[in-house]
Design a protein around this motif. Sequence first.
Motif, PDB file in Angstrom:
ATOM      1  N   ASN A 242       0.837  -1.193   0.000  1.00  0.00           N
ATOM      2  CA  ASN A 242       0.000   0.000   0.000  1.00  0.00           C
ATOM      3  C   ASN A 242       0.878   1.251   0.000  1.00  0.00           C
ATOM      4  OD1 ASN A 242      -2.349   1.535   0.075  1.00  0.00           O
ATOM      5  ND2 ASN A 242      -2.466   1.489   2.315  1.00  0.00           N
ATOM      6  N   THR A 243       1.748   1.356  -1.022  1.00  0.00           N
ATOM      7  CA  THR A 243       2.708   2.450  -1.132  1.00  0.00           C
ATOM      8  C   THR A 243       2.750   2.921  -2.582  1.00  0.00           C
ATOM      9  OG1 THR A 243       4.453   0.791  -1.431  1.00  0.00           O
ATOM     10  CG2 THR A 243       4.135   1.639   0.801  1.00  0.00           C
ATOM     11  N   ASP A 244       3.766   3.726  -2.924  1.00  0.00           N
ATOM     12  CA  ASP A 244       3.865   4.174  -4.314  1.00  0.00           C
ATOM     13  C   ASP A 244       4.429   3.047  -5.182  1.00  0.00           C
ATOM     14  OD1 ASP A 244       6.791   4.227  -4.360  1.00  0.00           O
ATOM     15  OD2 ASP A 244       6.649   6.053  -3.167  1.00  0.00           O
ATOM     16  N   GLN A 247       8.119   1.706  -4.651  1.00  0.00           N
ATOM     17  CA  GLN A 247       8.256   0.866  -3.466  1.00  0.00           C
ATOM     18  C   GLN A 247       7.577  -0.485  -3.665  1.00  0.00           C
ATOM     19  OE1 GLN A 247       6.744   4.040  -0.754  1.00  0.00           O
ATOM     20  NE2 GLN A 247       8.568   3.614   0.468  1.00  0.00           N
ATOM     21  N   GLN A 248       6.447  -0.492  -4.363  1.00  0.00           N
ATOM     22  CA  GLN A 248       5.768  -1.753  -4.647  1.00  0.00           C
ATOM     23  C   GLN A 248       6.659  -2.683  -5.466  1.00  0.00           C
ATOM     24  OE1 GLN A 248       2.155  -0.663  -6.634  1.00  0.00           O
ATOM     25  NE2 GLN A 248       1.146   0.080  -4.786  1.00  0.00           N
ATOM     26  N   LEU A 249       7.248  -2.135  -6.543  1.00  0.00           N
ATOM     27  CA  LEU A 249       8.095  -2.956  -7.399  1.00  0.00           C
ATOM     28  C   LEU A 249       9.320  -3.469  -6.639  1.00  0.00           C
ATOM     29  CD1 LEU A 249       7.902  -0.843 -10.677  1.00  0.00           C
ATOM     30  CD2 LEU A 249       7.045  -3.164 -10.378  1.00  0.00           C
ATOM     31  N   GLU A 325       0.590 -11.062  -9.573  1.00  0.00           N
ATOM     32  CA  GLU A 325       0.648 -11.404 -10.993  1.00  0.00           C
ATOM     33  C   GLU A 325       0.887 -10.157 -11.838  1.00  0.00           C
ATOM     34  OE1 GLU A 325      -2.078 -13.641 -14.385  1.00  0.00           O
ATOM     35  OE2 GLU A 325      -3.050 -12.601 -12.721  1.00  0.00           O
ATOM     36  N   ARG A 326       0.177  -9.088 -11.527  1.00  0.00           N
ATOM     37  CA  ARG A 326       0.299  -7.846 -12.300  1.00  0.00           C
ATOM     38  C   ARG A 326       1.708  -7.274 -12.197  1.00  0.00           C
ATOM     39  NH1 ARG A 326      -0.457  -2.312 -11.632  1.00  0.00           N
ATOM     40  NH2 ARG A 326      -0.726  -2.539  -9.379  1.00  0.00           N
ATOM     41  N   MET A 327       2.236  -7.199 -10.965  1.00  0.00           N
ATOM     42  CA  MET A 327       3.540  -6.586 -10.752  1.00  0.00           C
ATOM     43  C   MET A 327       4.664  -7.447 -11.324  1.00  0.00           C
ATOM     44  SD  MET A 327       2.798  -3.748  -9.243  1.00  0.00           S
ATOM     45  CE  MET A 327       4.160  -3.084  -8.316  1.00  0.00           C
ATOM     46  N   CYS A 328       4.571  -8.767 -11.165  1.00  0.00           N
ATOM     47  CA  CYS A 328       5.603  -9.646 -11.727  1.00  0.00           C
ATOM     48  C   CYS A 328       5.581  -9.607 -13.251  1.00  0.00           C
ATOM     49  CB  CYS A 328       5.407 -11.081 -11.227  1.00  0.00           C
ATOM     50  SG  CYS A 328       5.862 -11.330  -9.493  1.00  0.00           S
ATOM     51  N   SER A 329       4.388  -9.522 -13.837  1.00  0.00           N
ATOM     52  CA  SER A 329       4.287  -9.418 -15.295  1.00  0.00           C
ATOM     53  C   SER A 329       4.898  -8.113 -15.774  1.00  0.00           C
ATOM     54  CB  SER A 329       2.822  -9.502 -15.721  1.00  0.00           C
ATOM     55  OG  SER A 329       2.257 -10.749 -15.364  1.00  0.00           O
ATOM     56  N   LEU A 330       4.703  -7.041 -15.012  1.00  0.00           N
ATOM     57  CA  LEU A 330       5.288  -5.745 -15.358  1.00  0.00           C
ATOM     58  C   LEU A 330       6.809  -5.809 -15.294  1.00  0.00           C
ATOM     59  CD1 LEU A 330       5.045  -2.700 -15.941  1.00  0.00           C
ATOM     60  CD2 LEU A 330       4.800  -2.338 -13.469  1.00  0.00           C
ATOM     61  N   ASP A 441      10.447   8.622 -19.985  1.00  0.00           N
ATOM     62  CA  ASP A 441      11.599   7.757 -19.736  1.00  0.00           C
ATOM     63  C   ASP A 441      11.391   6.905 -18.487  1.00  0.00           C
ATOM     64  OD1 ASP A 441      12.911   8.691 -21.965  1.00  0.00           O
ATOM     65  OD2 ASP A 441      13.986  10.271 -20.880  1.00  0.00           O
ATOM     66  N   LYS A 442      10.842   7.512 -17.437  1.00  0.00           N
ATOM     67  CA  LYS A 442      10.657   6.776 -16.191  1.00  0.00           C
ATOM     68  C   LYS A 442       9.647   5.642 -16.367  1.00  0.00           C
ATOM     69  CE  LYS A 442      10.751   9.260 -12.482  1.00  0.00           C
ATOM     70  NZ  LYS A 442      10.378  10.139 -11.334  1.00  0.00           N
ATOM     71  N   MET A 443       8.592   5.889 -17.127  1.00  0.00           N
ATOM     72  CA  MET A 443       7.593   4.847 -17.332  1.00  0.00           C
ATOM     73  C   MET A 443       8.156   3.721 -18.193  1.00  0.00           C
ATOM     74  SD  MET A 443       3.633   5.117 -18.658  1.00  0.00           S
ATOM     75  CE  MET A 443       3.852   4.771 -20.401  1.00  0.00           C
ATOM     76  N   SER A 444       8.874   4.075 -19.254  1.00  0.00           N
ATOM     77  CA  SER A 444       9.393   3.063 -20.168  1.00  0.00           C
ATOM     78  C   SER A 444      10.508   2.234 -19.548  1.00  0.00           C
ATOM     79  CB  SER A 444       9.896   3.722 -21.455  1.00  0.00           C
ATOM     80  OG  SER A 444       8.840   4.374 -22.125  1.00  0.00           O
ATOM     81  N   GLN A 445      11.356   2.883 -18.719  1.00  0.00           N
ATOM     82  CA  GLN A 445      12.514   2.186 -18.169  1.00  0.00           C
ATOM     83  C   GLN A 445      12.233   1.535 -16.819  1.00  0.00           C
ATOM     84  OE1 GLN A 445      15.438   1.859 -19.866  1.00  0.00           O
ATOM     85  NE2 GLN A 445      14.405   2.929 -21.558  1.00  0.00           N
ATOM     86  N   GLU A 446      11.373   2.166 -16.003  1.00  0.00           N
ATOM     87  CA  GLU A 446      11.180   1.691 -14.632  1.00  0.00           C
ATOM     88  C   GLU A 446       9.772   1.196 -14.343  1.00  0.00           C
ATOM     89  OE1 GLU A 446      12.753   4.440 -11.682  1.00  0.00           O
ATOM     90  OE2 GLU A 446      13.845   5.496 -13.271  1.00  0.00           O
TER      91      GLU A 446
END
Length: 547
Positions: A242-244, A247-249, A325-330, A441-446
């Motif tokens: 329950n963070t940004d 931190q979740q990733l 599942e969502r975060m690991c797929s990302l 850049d941040k969205m594409s790379q991170e």
Amino acid sequence: MVSPHSASDNDNENGPGVSLVEIEPGVAVVMGDRPLEALGLPAEFDCEVSPFQLMPPGDIQNLADKISLATGGLNLAAQGVHGVVSARGLVRLAPETMKAMKSGLQPLTSGGKNLGVLVGKGGKIAHQIRWVPATGAAATNVLAALGSAAVTLALQSQLASVSKKLDKNLKETQSIAHTIYGDRWYDLMGLYKNAMRAFREAQDLGVVNQHTFSLVAADLSNLEGKRGSFRDNLRRHVAALNTDQKQQLDYIRENSNQILADVQAVLVAEETWRCFHLLRTAHISCDTTMDPALKEKQLAHMVEQVKREYAQSMDEVSRITLELERMCSLIAILPGKRSISFFGSNNTRNDGEVARMAATLAKTVSEMRNRVHAIPEKPEPKVKALRRNVPDDVLVLLQYLLPEDEPLLALAEATCYGEVFSGSDVYLGITLTQFFVADKDKMSQEGIIDKMYPLADVRYVRFQEQGSPMLEMFTKTDNLSLLFNWWAASGPKLADVRRIRDLFATVMNIPEEEYRDDSLFAEAHQAFAAAKTGMKELPRKSRHSAG
């Protein structure tokens, strides 16, 4: 499958020989004049019809009589040529069938029941069927007549189906939990296997006697302790996520193995706990020495508690597995393949492999809940304000970054200025309830979206077209200036940018709680009006007195 049938009841001279009477959504009692092996229910019903293995024969006939009476005899639905109304067993509707029914399948109704057909191999009609759904007056009558027996039957059907799916999943991935928990996992699996052994023994006997129930009775306190401990672990993961997004990733990369193990442990503990209570309810049902009224009251209390607590726990499990599942797929699709920490800092696995394990577990949880496993779809925005076509890799990222079940209505690219951004090239997106601004850049790379705003927070929008178009937005917390480059200064691209402006202008608002009503303006207006009136009257009085 269950299909709408447009013909009249007279199409089959003997009438439908099978009826499904739902005792809760997705779980039905099969009524009919044919033996179980002749029913031929197709794959859409998830599994074969299971007989009533935990009910004495007298109770089964009593069940059939109650259902027949509550549904008005089912007309021709279950009587067939022999005129015999029999309860044949339980069946579970597959989630795809339930979804189709909810999304517009409207069978022809006759006598208050839905009329359809059973379709066999090659689409050939096997025989007619009537279906009494778990809604409406007929279902209300059935549930009232059956009392606690309805939920007990549903538990029996669910447990038989779920245990098969859980056993299959454990064979594939239980090494994770075993590595994490060691002997604690063996202890938990011992409780599970003991409960399943008692359940299958009871199925073979047709009753739960004291000898069978004693196999699990002593395990309850140990089971409750483990169940509470593993659920607490799961809730800690929920709190940590329950963070940004960054931190979740980071948390997922470091703790995916622990989350997978804790989810598996909770699943095993919950199914063991539910099996224990099913055996207990069946044991009480078979007790002929109890007062019938007291027995019914105790059973109603037990089954309601089991249903409520199990649903609550599985809601928590479902949320964490879908998020995992969502975060690991990302993580798996971000550039620069990374390894995810697994079984400690000195052991890692490829992020794609972890994503597949997370997806398998999420699918298993959906199947156990008899729900369709929803995989996020790549978004297709209706409005696009971009220099060129939408990059496919951007849409794939947004597939996992956007809020669940929210369509992407619009996507634009601009240069953003404001408190958060200082001349950054960004993607601007609008969903059904939110909009986001993400550094390209941040969205594409991170895999990070910098800011998500509720659309309800949009207060005012201002648009300037001179030179390069600029959209200024004032939200509850931030002021944003979005500059669209020269490519958007005219023609169709300008029309696209105007459409973005219109979407924001449509939702801008000032909530009632932000309005104020200061009396100073009213008092000042009154004083000004009075003074202005006095100034007009004064010259008239002066001229009168001078005359």
